[in-house]
Design an enzyme around this catalytic site. Sequence first.
Site, mmCIF file in Angstrom:
data_model
loop_
_atom_site.group_PDB
_atom_site.id
_atom_site.type_symbol
_atom_site.label_atom_id
_atom_site.label_comp_id
_atom_site.label_asym_id
_atom_site.label_seq_id
_atom_site.Cartn_x
_atom_site.Cartn_y
_atom_site.Cartn_z
ATOM 1 N N LYS A 36 0.952 -1.270 0.105
ATOM 2 C CA LYS A 36 0.069 -0.030 0.060
ATOM 3 C C LYS A 36 0.911 1.146 -0.098
ATOM 4 C CE LYS A 36 -0.269 -0.477 5.191
ATOM 5 N NZ LYS A 36 -0.881 -0.658 6.186
ATOM 6 N N TYR A 257 17.584 29.636 7.820
ATOM 7 C CA TYR A 257 16.434 30.181 8.434
ATOM 8 C C TYR A 257 16.258 30.435 9.850
ATOM 9 C CZ TYR A 257 14.339 30.002 3.693
ATOM 10 O OH TYR A 257 14.295 30.245 2.373
HETATM 11 C C1 LIG Z 1 -0.362 -1.869 6.612
HETATM 12 C C2 LIG Z 1 -0.832 -3.134 7.251
HETATM 13 C C3 LIG Z 1 -0.139 -4.225 7.668
HETATM 14 C C4 LIG Z 1 1.603 -4.340 7.518
HETATM 15 O O1 LIG Z 1 2.373 -3.950 8.615
HETATM 16 P P1 LIG Z 1 3.397 -3.543 8.733
HETATM 17 O O2 LIG Z 1 3.904 -3.335 10.413
HETATM 18 O O3 LIG Z 1 4.174 -2.587 7.936
HETATM 19 O O4 LIG Z 1 4.129 -4.949 8.712
HETATM 20 C C5 LIG Z 1 -0.627 -5.514 8.037
HETATM 21 N N1 LIG Z 1 -2.084 -5.548 7.917
HETATM 22 C C6 LIG Z 1 -2.623 -4.566 7.795
HETATM 23 C C7 LIG Z 1 -4.212 -4.669 8.032
HETATM 24 C C8 LIG Z 1 -2.246 -3.395 7.416
HETATM 25 O O5 LIG Z 1 -2.933 -2.261 7.571
#
Ligand SMILES: *Cc1c(COP(=O)(O)O)cnc(C)c1O
Length: 366
Positions: A36, A257
């Site tokens: 994702k 800055y």
């Molecule tokens: C993002 C996500 C994962 C992966 O989690 P990590 O901590 O990056 O391994 C797994 N399951 C769900 C439902 C997620 O939203």
Amino acid sequence: MTRPIRATIDLNALLANYQYAKQMSANNAQALAVIKADAYGHGAIAAAKALDAEADGFAVASVEEALQLRQANIKSPIVLLEGFFSAEELEAISHYNLQPLIHSQQQIEVLHKHPQNKALTVWLKLDSGMHRLGFSPEQFITAFTELTQRPYIKNIICTSHFACADEPDHPLNKKQLACCAQTIKTLGNPPASLANSPAILTMPDSHYQWLRPGIMLYGSSPFAYPHPQASALQPVMTLTAELIATKNLEAGETVGYGASFQVGKSLPMGVVSIGYGDGYPRYIAEGAAVVIHGIRCPIIGRVSMDMITVDLTHCPQANIGDTVELWGTQLSVNEIAAHANTISYELLTKITQRVPRHYIGNTTGE
Ligand SMILES: *Cc1c(COP(=O)(O)O)cnc(C)c1O
């Protein structure tokens, strides 16, 4: 000529980390590679292509993210981690063979009002204690039983998510595990998926049939402290820029800055071609470093949109044009995240589009 900045993505390391996740499972669990948010900033299409031959499936956050993969000819199963948001998405889900997560009664009703011809595999979400998405154990059993009877449902995979798996001793982990075990047993042990990266690395009882590795695929430890199981992960992204100017600063002069950094003893200073406009965190604490010629050079003054300034006292050989590593193989992204009071997940996903991704390793996925 282009601005000297890039994120080098090592696809061999990505594949090795995926294989490592699967090796953690004593019962040969399958694994959804979680890609994702553009594969946590690494490029979802490139990541999916590199993993496609090996991966049992992929997980993304939306139909849009899934279609991007299907358009790139990715054939593996794709799970939608938040399911669908409206009935309009069901046709695409069916047509492109996506597997939605179902977390609410509203979604079940939408499915019932808009049955698709092709039966779906769905991931039914149990709220075992995270209290974000999902059904309570009682609702879950009812929903599971109801969906089992529907002709438009082919398979149901029980799923749940940990709130504190990155803290292995947190008491909520045991509670969530027990809640899942009990519910799954009541239903006669259908296939299940609980484990995110930290649970894959430390909670074998959570493995069941499907792992869901995310951050570990990218070689970043899910833990805030060194952990033996995480030390084998290989960093996938190395973020580099260049020294574009150097000068000597005299005692009493200030940098950047707000004139927030005042020079004590005179020092050689360098300007590096990266800033918060590229996703480098602006709120980085004093003491954070970059690496030049293998040497850590502390950041001084504020992070600008396109530049940062560093103290070159310990790297007198540094010259304009030299490569500067912001994180990667020599400096872990977790360390920079700690200095910026955040987690590696946020830094990786916030690398902006103006940073070109450069892929190395097996880029064909064959
Ligand atoms: C993002 C996500 C994962 C992966 O989690 P990590 O901590 O990056 O391994 C797994 N399951 C769900 C439902 C997620 O939203």
